[in-house]
Structure formats: C-alpha cells, structure tokens
Design an enzyme around this catalytic site. Structure first.
Site, mmCIF file in Angstrom:
data_model
loop_
_atom_site.group_PDB
_atom_site.id
_atom_site.type_symbol
_atom_site.label_atom_id
_atom_site.label_comp_id
_atom_site.label_asym_id
_atom_site.label_seq_id
_atom_site.Cartn_x
_atom_site.Cartn_y
_atom_site.Cartn_z
ATOM 1 N N GLU A 428 -4.224 -1.380 -5.435
ATOM 2 C CA GLU A 428 -4.711 -0.286 -4.608
ATOM 3 C C GLU A 428 -5.037 0.929 -5.484
ATOM 4 O O GLU A 428 -4.175 1.470 -6.159
ATOM 5 C CB GLU A 428 -3.617 0.075 -3.605
ATOM 6 C CG GLU A 428 -3.918 1.293 -2.773
ATOM 7 C CD GLU A 428 -2.739 1.636 -1.853
ATOM 8 O OE1 GLU A 428 -1.718 0.919 -1.874
ATOM 9 O OE2 GLU A 428 -2.856 2.630 -1.126
ATOM 10 N N ASP A 501 0.843 0.225 -2.733
ATOM 11 C CA ASP A 501 1.926 1.199 -2.630
ATOM 12 C C ASP A 501 2.837 0.864 -1.458
ATOM 13 O O ASP A 501 2.402 0.273 -0.473
ATOM 14 C CB ASP A 501 1.357 2.608 -2.393
ATOM 15 C CG ASP A 501 0.713 3.166 -3.648
ATOM 16 O OD1 ASP A 501 1.009 2.650 -4.746
ATOM 17 O OD2 ASP A 501 -0.092 4.102 -3.532
ATOM 18 N N ASP A 503 3.753 2.562 0.924
ATOM 19 C CA ASP A 503 3.619 3.573 1.969
ATOM 20 C C ASP A 503 2.689 3.051 3.068
ATOM 21 O O ASP A 503 2.303 1.882 3.061
ATOM 22 C CB ASP A 503 3.106 4.902 1.386
ATOM 23 C CG ASP A 503 1.726 4.732 0.756
ATOM 24 O OD1 ASP A 503 1.145 3.612 0.857
ATOM 25 O OD2 ASP A 503 1.225 5.702 0.169
ATOM 26 N N ASP A 505 -0.478 3.704 3.831
ATOM 27 C CA ASP A 505 -1.789 3.258 3.367
ATOM 28 C C ASP A 505 -1.704 1.895 2.693
ATOM 29 O O ASP A 505 -2.542 1.031 2.894
ATOM 30 C CB ASP A 505 -2.368 4.256 2.353
ATOM 31 C CG ASP A 505 -3.056 5.417 3.061
ATOM 32 O OD1 ASP A 505 -3.240 5.321 4.290
ATOM 33 O OD2 ASP A 505 -3.390 6.409 2.369
#
Ligand code: 0RA
Length: 638
Positions: A428, A501, A503, A505
């Site tokens: 990413e 990641d 998180d 996103d």
C-alpha cells in the site's frame, strides 16, 4: 430415584478396541478433522450438530440448541429420538457408549439414507469425544434420562439412569482438549454462520444459539428454505425478479434442489451443498448445473429468435453474470475430493443435475415469460460487454501491456524466473513500496506498490476494470490473465502477499484486493497462492534488547519478559511507512522471521460479502452492518 447403571461393566476385548481407536484419533487428529487449528476446532462442533441434523433428516427432530458455555465447553441439545441405550448385542454394552467410543454414529443404525460420511465429515462423534478433555452426554428416552461422562474419550463410569423424562432427545456437552487442539476458543460468529446455513438447508428445524461468554442469543428458522437463502444473499443487491426461481427434482437416488435469482450486478455467487456440506471447491454437481444453465437459456433464446441462427450463443460467463444461486443435492454415497475435501467427485451426479435442471428450468421459463425475458436480456448484455472486454484486452495486449514482455513500470521484479520460488508483495502506497524495495531479497521478492484506491469490482464489468491502471498493472504482474483468458501455468509468483497498513485504509484496500481475486481470479485463492503479511504493531526496546509485538497481548508478554515498563521505549507503528527497510524485512518480509496468513476461500468470500454490504446499492443493509459493527468501523471512509 436411585441411580442405576445400564448393563454390566465387562472389561473384555471391546474395551481394548476402544482404547486403540481413541489413541489413533489422538495421535493423528488431522486425519480425522483436517487440522487442529480453529478450523478443526469448529469442525468438532459441526460433527456434533450434524448428528442432530441427521435426526432432522429422519423427520424425528424439530429443535436444536447450541450453547457456548462460560467454562469453554459447547453443548448441543436436540429433541430427536435420543441415542439408543439398549445393550448392543455384539459389544454387550449400551449402544450409547458404543456410539460415543467406537462406531461412526448412524452407520450401524441407518437413521437417514443421505449420511455424510465422505472426507472429513461424518467421522463420528467418538472422534469429538477422543479430542475432548471431557464430554458428557444425556439422553432422554423410554421415559428416562441417561447420563455418561468421558475423559479424553474414555468412560469414567457406566451409563446410568439419572431420572425420569417426559420427552426424548440428546444433549452432548464437550470441552475440547487443549493438549491436542492448538486453539480451544470457539468463535461465536463462525458457529452462528454455519447454524444459519443449516437452518436454510433444513427448513423444518429451528436452531437456537447462545453464547454465554458474551450473552449473545440468536434463533435461526427459515421456512422458505434455499429460496429464502438466495433472498438473504441478495439483501444488499437489487434483484431482477422476485421470488427466486425454485426447482426440486430427483434423479435415481439423488435429490436435487436449486434456487436462483439474478441481480443487476455483474458477479456470480453460487453456493453448492452436498448432504448439507458446503462444497466450496465445487465439483460434478456444479459442472452439471452450469452446463444446464447455459444450454437452457440458449435454447430458450434461440427458439424465440432472440439469438439469430448464425450468431454465437451465450457463454457460460454470460449466463452467470449477476447470478445468485444455491444448489443443494443429497447423494447416497458422496465422494469428497481435494485437499480440504470440499469438492464432489461422483461422476454420475453431473448428468443427474444437468438433466434435472434442463427439464425443470425450461418448464419454469415457459411458465414465467417476463422473468425469462429479463434474465435473457441481462445475459445478452453480458455477451455484448464480453465482446467489448475482448476488444479492450486485444488493444492493451497490442500495446504490450498484458504480455510478459511489457511488465508494468511500477513493478520492481525479482531476478529468479522460477515461479515456485518467487513472491510478489502488493504494498500500500509508494512510500512503503520504496521501503519494501530496499528491504526485500531481490533474488526472489518482487514489489508492486499500489497507489490510491483499487476500483471496486462490485460495480464494474471486466471492460471497465481493464481501464483502471492499478488493476492492469496487477493482472500483468501476476501473469495468468483475466476473464475467460486465464492460464494458471503462466503464474509468475507462487506467493502473492498483501502488505497493507493495520488501519482502516489498509483493511479497505485488503478487502478490495481479496474481492478482486475472489471474483476475477479465484483459482489464485483456491490453489493457495494468496497471503496476508503480518506487520508488527509495536516495537519495544530496552538497551540493546529489541522485541516486536503483533498484538496487545504479545506486547504485555514482552514487557513482562523485559521485567516491567522501566527503561522500555515502546513505539506503536501506525503504518508500514514508519519502519525502516531493515525492520520491515526482519519483521514482515523475510521468510525465516515473518508470519504469513494464507487466505482461504472462506476469508475471501467474507471480504466479498463485506464489499457488497459496504459498497452495494442498498442503504439499509449498510446501515444495519455499521450499527452491528459500530466498534470496529468507527473510522470507515467508504
Ligand atoms: C442411532 C439410532 C437412532 C437415533 C440416534 C442414533 C441418534 C443419534 C444422535 C446424535 C445426536 N442426536 C441424536 N439423536 C438420535 C434411532 C433410534 C430409534 O429408532 O428410536
């Protein structure tokens, strides 16, 4: 009433046989339940529940209660006839004890013709018993209640009559053995999902589920059977007609049930069951269904002149665009194949399903002209789009984009040309992509950074998808192609590793990528080529000592190993980009020290479901989902 033993305890040849059987199961649990991980653990629950479902199939049971207890045990209670307790003539012991310690339940008693005894299913409740720290069974039968307890599969006392009973039924409660099972914590959602599925497949039964650990309670009863199953799968989609098409037929000893509905979307969802087992890898029944669908729709459209004689007809892909269907077959002697035993092998079933669906579906089409028109119009549009996609592909190919020669500029390829050795990291963001490039072993690790959001495949047909640069780069790098132009032998990396990641996103991109693979190149997942990299959440340092933690528990464990908080610096990684190349390589990329999760087809199916809910047309299911999962999705930005 005084407790009374049933039968006389005799220590003879049969007890030796029991002990041998038990130790075989405990020595090689994988042979019986596939694995000792979470999947194997939930298999134990299924095995016990399936025994109650056999009573449902025999017409003798209408209620099942599954409870996850606070002490880590699971109990399954039904109102069937109760396992017989009479003395078994051969073994000179109560049948109950025999079923719990030796026999494949049902195999000697022929409760229902369509028993599941293929592959990992129907191995018998004695296998659950052997793999349990303890198991207790209560049977209500003949006006009495009987009880027996076992530890690691061995009875600790004879079957005893413990009281009177006005009803009949069986309750089995077991605690999985932590010295054999890698995990003993049941996942309520996994179990609830399976129970819901069973309640659609067996509309007669009501299944109550409660999880005493969380207080959650659910009841599953779906009188509409597999038609209701299809409607449930389509809650977040817009259906082209209602209710779903429903067909039921028999061919020889095989019972065939099919429900199907089309949506205005582009994807296919086919769930196929054999004797209530979800055959995620398909098999002969699915091949028969596909052949019949293509044939019947083409015949119908040609008879009406909607496809001209000289024109090429609808392809299999065309007739499956936007299709949601559930196929449930009952087969006398199912043969399950493949690594996870999730594929039906019986060759006769292909013809049986094909003939049944040909006959019943053409009848249905004749009787429902407006439904027929809408679904054939849809398939004809799919055929046009397929032609457009073919042209788009030709064009990109001529530009050299989809061919091996013209690899995407963003790809940092590896040196090795042996696909079995090669790994592709999908990373990413450009910045983490840069770090990964420095940290990789360039001999066999390739990096493809993915910038921005991947197109949502729920909303795009193949031709549109191929206009998206990120998707083109991905498909080109992987090498096997897309659409009806796929060839696994061209796969360039045997491991495709998603590195995003930790998180919102990151999980969004991961969900989209898994959906893309699941929908467009499922073979990658089926053959076990897709993985998820596990990046650490914390880095702990005390002087020269460094530790990485992947969970909060691991962090606490590391802290106590460091002797407390004093002098320890803890860094919480918010993204891959916060690690330097060396740290990323050591914790997440290097084969010797990393931990990869292999993506299963169930994982991918769940990602797809999530995509449908979160990005589909319907607002209500999205609202409901967000409400139910409020804690996990507070920052969701879809
Ligand atoms: C053998 C024979 C009969 C019932 C069962 C087994 C039986 C097994 C299980 C396992 C869980 N629940 C169950 N309920 C019943 C038939 C007995 C008869 O004919 O009365």
């Amino acid at each position: 009433m005084a407790q009374q033993a049933v039968g006389t305890p005799a220590y003879d040849a049969s007890s030796i046989q029991v002990l041998e059987g038990l130790s075989a199961v405990r020595k090689r649990p994988g042979m019986y339940i596939g694995s000792t991980d979470a999947r194997g653990l939930h298999h134990l629950v299924s095995e016990v529940v399936d025994n109650s479902i056999d009573e449902v199939l025999a017409g003798a049971c209408s209620e099942i209660e599954v409870t996850l207890r606070a002490d880590g045990s699971c109990s399954v209670r039904d109102n069937g006839r109760g396992i017989p307790v009479e003395i078994h003539p051969k073994y000179q012991r109560p049948a109950l004890e025999i079923v719990m310690t030796i026999l494949h339940a049902g195999s000697k008693f022929e409760r229902n013709a369509y028993k599941v005894s293929g592959g990992l299913h129907g191995v018998g409740v004695h296998v659950v018993n052997a793999l349990s720290e303890w198991l207790e069974v209560r049977v209500r039968r003949n006006g009495h209640e009987y009880f027996q307890r076992y530890e690691r599969g061995t009875p600790v006392a004879p079957v005893v009559m413990v009281g009177d009973a006005t009803s009949t039924g069986t309750e089995t409660r077991f605690k999985p053995d932590g010295s054999i099972m890698e995990t003993t914590t049941f996942d309520g959602e996994t179990i609830a999902r399976r129970l819901k599925e069973l309640s659609f497949l067996n509309p007669e039964v009501t299944i109550h589920f409660s999880d005493e650990r969380s207080g959650a309670q659910q009841t599953f009863h779906h009188a509409g059977g597999i038609s209701e199953f299809v409607e449930d799968l389509n809650v977040a989609a817009s259906a082209l007609f209602r209710p779903p098409v429903y067909l039921h037929a028999r061919r020889d000893t095989t019972d065939i049930e099919l429900a199907l509905q089309y949506t205005d979307g582009y994807n296919e969802t086919t769930l196929a069951f054999v004797n209530n087992i979800n055959t995620v890898d398909g098999g002969t029944h699915v091949i028969g269904l596909r052949a019949a669908l293509t044939r019947t729709l083409n015949d119908y459209a040609r008879e009406r002149g909607w496809i001209k004689a000289e024109k090429e007809g609808l392809s299999g892909e065309d007739v499956r665009e936007g299709l949601t269907c559930v196929l449930s077959v009952k087969v006398l002697e199912p043969q399950f194949e493949g690594q996870t035993k999730a594929k039906l092998g019986n060759s006769e079933v292909k013809g049986q399903v094909e003939s049944a669906v040909n006959e019943k579906l053409s009848e249905y089409l004749e009787e429902h002209p407006s439904v027929s028109q809408s679904l054939i119009t849809k398939a004809l549009q799919a055929a046009e789009a397929r032609e457009a996609a073919r042209k788009a592909r030709e064009l990109t190919r001529r530009k050299g984009l989809l061919e091996g020669g013209g690899l995407p500029g963003k790809l940092a390829d590896c040196h090795s040309r042996d696909p079995a050795q090669c790994e592709l990291f999908l990373v990413e963001g450009d910045s983490a992509g840069g770090t990964a490039k420095q940290g990789r072993d360039r001999e066999f690790q390739a990096i493809l950074p993915l910038r921005g959001k991947i197109l949502n495949v729920e909303k795009a047909r193949l031709d549109k998808m191929l206009q998206n640069e990120a998707i083109r780069a991905l498909i080109t790098a992987i090498g096997i192609g897309i659409g009806d132009d796929q060839d696994v032998s061209r796969l360039r990396y045997h491991k495709i590793i998603l590195m995003t990641d930790a998180d919102v996103d990151g999980s969004h991109i991961r969900t989209l990528l898994l959906t893309l693979f699941y929908r467009k190149v499922p073979v990658l997942i089926q053959e076990g080529h897709v993985y998820i990299a596990q990046a650490p959440l914390y880095r702990l340092q005390k002087g020269s000592r460094i530790a990485y933690a992947f969970t909060d528990e691991e962090r606490d464990k590391a802290l106590s190993e460091f002797g407390g908080m004093k002098g320890v610096t803890i860094q919480r990684y918010k993204g891959l980009g916060e690690m330097n190349a060396e740290q990323l390589a050591e914790t997440t990329m290097h084969p010797a020290s990393r931990e990869l999760l292999k993506v299963t087809i169930e994982d991918a199916a769940r990602a797809n479901e999530l995509c449908q809910i979160l990005m589909g047309e319907e607002v209500e299911p999205r609202r409901q989902y967000i409400e139910e999962h409020a804690v996990e999705v507070t920052n969701l930005d879809v």
